[in-house]
Enzyme design. Structure first.
Site: not given
Ligand code: LUZ
Ligand code: MOS
Length: 754
Positions: A304, A706
């Site tokens: 990410r 987020e």
């Molecule tokens: N969790 C995950 C996440 O497993 N994959 C993601 O792309 C993600 N993105 C944001 C927050 N949690």
């Molecule tokens: Mo998340 S950082 O558990 O969306």
């Protein structure tokens, strides 16, 4: 309309795991963690602990009937350490006693002999030694090598950002209750019920259908319970299975702070090239992610980061490399933004450096390079919609940026110590799990014969308001009042194979599944109504709890329709499934279309600096945010405000401090500052972008959790702007958090301290 939880919360009636009535005979567990950061276990003496008052049993790796393995992405993390330890606090043994105080007393009596090895805490040194958790990844677009020659200006530097403690209000907790025929019921505060179920089954060597995970609500999570709620639930299950008695494990705050992972610190080298008109031509970066001692979610978080390296800007030539570097700290984990904030902070630092060197306002460079529809991102996806540019222009105009900049410049000229600074922070955040597989959800809807509705999905309520939104979606889909709709707890026996409630997708995915389930039942109800009115189902609609035939409101109400359907033996329940369409990613070529859409917006942040004391405060944050067609303005506003404050905290006051031996020193609220109510900027103004850009998600709403976190990055540069009105601040090394100490150092002409 607020959620049922709102009222229960303010009356302190909401039950969290530690508040649940304990079944008779419940035992309490406490965890013995490694006292050293790296070493081999020579011997452990638990005899004295076992003799301590109230102690029932002590479990170590040897007592695990199944696989001693927590890892989901990479299987590299034992539940309980066997021969080696890799960070201070790594769980080694679980002590079970009649009370939690007795269990903790006994933990202190465990003696361990560890052959210490040199620990590594620095990601760059780990990378130099080749100690990576997964192979490095590189994304590229265009041709940077050829582009550098065409650049009029090239800036390069290093950017470091620190970790961040989640500080969810409810610490990690689990209650395991053994039931008949090998069943284990787990009450736990997790964002990922199915991960807990899978890992507990693996630890206990039983099929997943023996494990029932039940989640009512979490007292906050922020990503800290996406992966790291699992070990505590698994430990409670291990003890409960072995003793055939209920076992509860609740971490104390300082245990939670020491033992669990946090936001990843990053250290990054970058190079940004611009043409003579301030257009970005080339960008290169190498991200050293401090991953901690095991993979956890680090590779996904790094991915990410790479997908957000260029934030809201189009850069035709890009080459970026990221590495997950293994160090002897608790495995760093998911935290709101999931690697994107770290990368976007680098991009904004590069822009600040270029603007400072060219002696022009950063906003000029930001504005000249904003994403336009059709622009290609380094991973191959093209931008749809123009929310980046529209939110930016709207923010500049509505928040009077030009006049305020002039006013601030005048103020700073005449005020020797009290300075002001302004920064603009655009964001562009991709929505969907980057791991395409996870973009799926199930929902189970029942309509009872009194017309009331029960909805189960995989969404976990953690204070973000997902149940409020789901209730609205279901009520709308069925054409009935919200008060008829009840959202159930999240339970793995009602919805299977649940994806984590994370990546801001809780409402998008579970809401879409719930809509499909409602439609299935609606089709049946319409068929019943059509027969009664001697018409076709297509002409039937249900609105405001009445049956409509075309434009005419008929005599039937919801309750009567449901009863009629029941008496005709029509199925009033439906399960449905949703998988986000049209997303894919090819990891070999590092190209694809991983996101359903992007969420964009722009913040204007103003800071105040007392240059004599080195203290800074954020005066105001004003935001134009694309929330799509909001399902609940109050919930969305709350999410934006909370995220902004959390983002400002990350970059300005939150600082993880470790001893040279790798022990977390900032393990309480007296030594770790968090952004509380008093810290929050006195003015946070959130305006939602009118005419939101398509595509959106359910009912054209958009994910909210987020993206707004990254508006907080503007605070760093607003303070930096105020500092630069005192003196030049070198831009070759930019480091967060920008604490008061760091401000003072830099105002004295010193580099930021490590
Ligand atoms: N969790 C995950 C996440 O497993 N994959 C993601 O792309 C993600 N993105 C944001 C927050 N949690
Ligand atoms: Mo998340 S950082 O558990 O969306």
């Amino acid at each position: 309309m607020s959620s049922p939880d709102t009222f229960a919360h303010v009356r302190a009636e909401s039950l969290f795991v530690d508040d649940l009535p304990e079944p008779a005979g419940t035992l309490h567990a406490a965890v013995f963690g490694s006292p050293v950061a790296h070493g081999a276990i020579r011997a452990m003496d638990v005899e004295s602990a076992a003799m301590a008052p109230g102690v029932i049993a002590i479990f170590t790796a040897r007592d695990i009937p199944g696989e001693n393995q927590l890892g989901v992405i990479i299987e590299d993390e034992p539940l309980l350490a066997e021969d080696e330890v890799h960070y201070v606090g790594q769980p080694i043994a679980v002590v079970v006693a009649e009370s939690s105080a007795q269990a903790r007393e006994a933990v202190k009596r465990i003696a361990i002999d560890i052959d210490k090895r040199p620990p590594e805490f620095d990601p760059r040194r780990a990378a130099a030694r080749g100690d990576l958790i997964a192979p490095a990844r590189t994304l590229s677009l265009g041709n940077v090598d050829e582009a550098w020659a065409r650049c009029a200006t090239i800036v390069a530097g290093r950017v470091d950002s620190g970790g961040q403690e989640h500080l969810y209000l409810e610490t990690q907790a689990a209650l395991a209750i053994p039931e008949a025929r090998g069943r284990m019921r787990l009450y736990t505060g997790t964002q990922s019920p199915s991960v807990v179920q899978r890992v507990a089954a693996r630890i206990l060597a039983c099929p997943m259908h023996n494990i029932e995970v039940e989640v009512q609500r979490l007292g906050g999570a922020f990503g800290g319970k996406e992966e790291q709620a699992t070990p505590w639930a698994a430990m409670a299950a291990l003890a409960a299975q072995n003793l055939q008695r209920p076992v509860k494990l609740v971490l104390l705050r300082h245990e939670d702070m020491r033992m669990t992972g946090k936001r990843h610190p990053y250290s990054t080298d970058y190079r940004l090239g611009l043409d003579g008109n301030g257009r970005f031509l080339a960008f290169e970066a190498t991200y050293y992610q401090n991953s901690g001692a095991a993979a956890d979610l680090s590779p996904a978080i790094l991915e990410r980061s790479l997908f957000h390296a260029t934030n809201s800007y189009f850069i035709p030539n890009v080459q970026i490399t990221g590495m997950c570097c293994r160090t002897n700290l608790p495995p760093f984990t998911a935290f709101r933004g999931f690697g994107a904030p770290q990368a976007m902070f680098v991009m904004e630092s590069a822009i600040a450096a270029a603007a400072e060197i060219l002696n022009i306002p950063a906003l000029q460079l930001q504005q000249a390079n904003l994403l336009r529809p059709g622009n290609e991102l380094p991973f191959g996806m093209r931008i749809e919609g123009d929310a980046s540019r529209r939110s930016f222009e709207t923010a500049l105009a509505r928040f009077d940026v030009k006049a305020r900049r002039e006013e601030i410049a005048r103020h700073n000229e005449t005020s020797p110590y009290l300075k002001r600074g302004l920064a603009i922070m655009p964001i562009c955040f991709g929505i969907s799990f980057t791991n395409t597989t996870l973009n799926q959800a199930g929902a189970l809807v029942h309509i009872y014969f009194d017309g009331s509705v029960s909805v189960s999905t995989g969404a976990v309520e953690m204070g973000q308001g997902v149940l409020t939104k789901l209730r609205r979606i279901v009520a709308f889909a069925l054409g009935i009042a919200e008060t008829r709709v009840r959202l159930e707890s999240t339970n793995t026996t009602r919805v299977a194979n649940i994806s984590p409630t994370s990546a801001s997708t809780g409402t998008d995915l579970n809401g879409a599944a719930a809509v499909i389930a409602c439609r299935l039942i609606m089709e049946r109800l319409k068929t019943v109504a059509a027969a009664l009115h001697d018409t076709t189902p297509e002409r039937i609609a249900i609105r405001e709890e009445r049956v409509w035939i075309g434009d005419t409101c008929g005599p039937l109400d919801w309750h009567t329709l449901v009863q009629t359907a029941y008496s005709q033996r029509v199925d009033l329940s439906a399960h449905a499934f949703y998988a986000t369409p049209d997303i894919h990613y090819d990891k070999k070529n590092e190209k694809g279309h991983p996101f359903a859409y992007h969420v964009c917006g722009t913040a204007v942040v103003e800071a105040r600096l007392d240059a004599l004391r080195g203290t800074a405060a954020i005066e105001s944050v004003q935001i134009i945010h694309d929330a799509g067609r909001s399902l609940d303005l109050l919930v969305d506003r709350g999410q934006v405000e909370g995220a902004v404050v959390q983002g400002i905290g990350w970059l300005t006051i939150e600082e993880l401090v470790h001893s040279p031996e790798g022990r977390l020193l900032s393990d309480s609220l007296s030594s770790y500052k968090i952004p509380d109510f008093h810290f929050a900027p006195p003015r946070i103004e959130v305006d939602f972008l009118e005419d939101p850009s398509a595509p959106g998600a359910v009912m054209q709403s958009k994910a909210i959790g987020e993206p707004p976190f990254m508006y907080g990055i503007g605070a760093f540069f607003a303070i930096r702007a105020a500092m630069r009105s005192v003196r030049d601040i070198p831009c070759d090394l930019i480091r967060a958090p920008l604490t008061n100490e760091q401000i003072l150092r830099q105002l004295e002409g010193l580099p930021p301290a490590e």
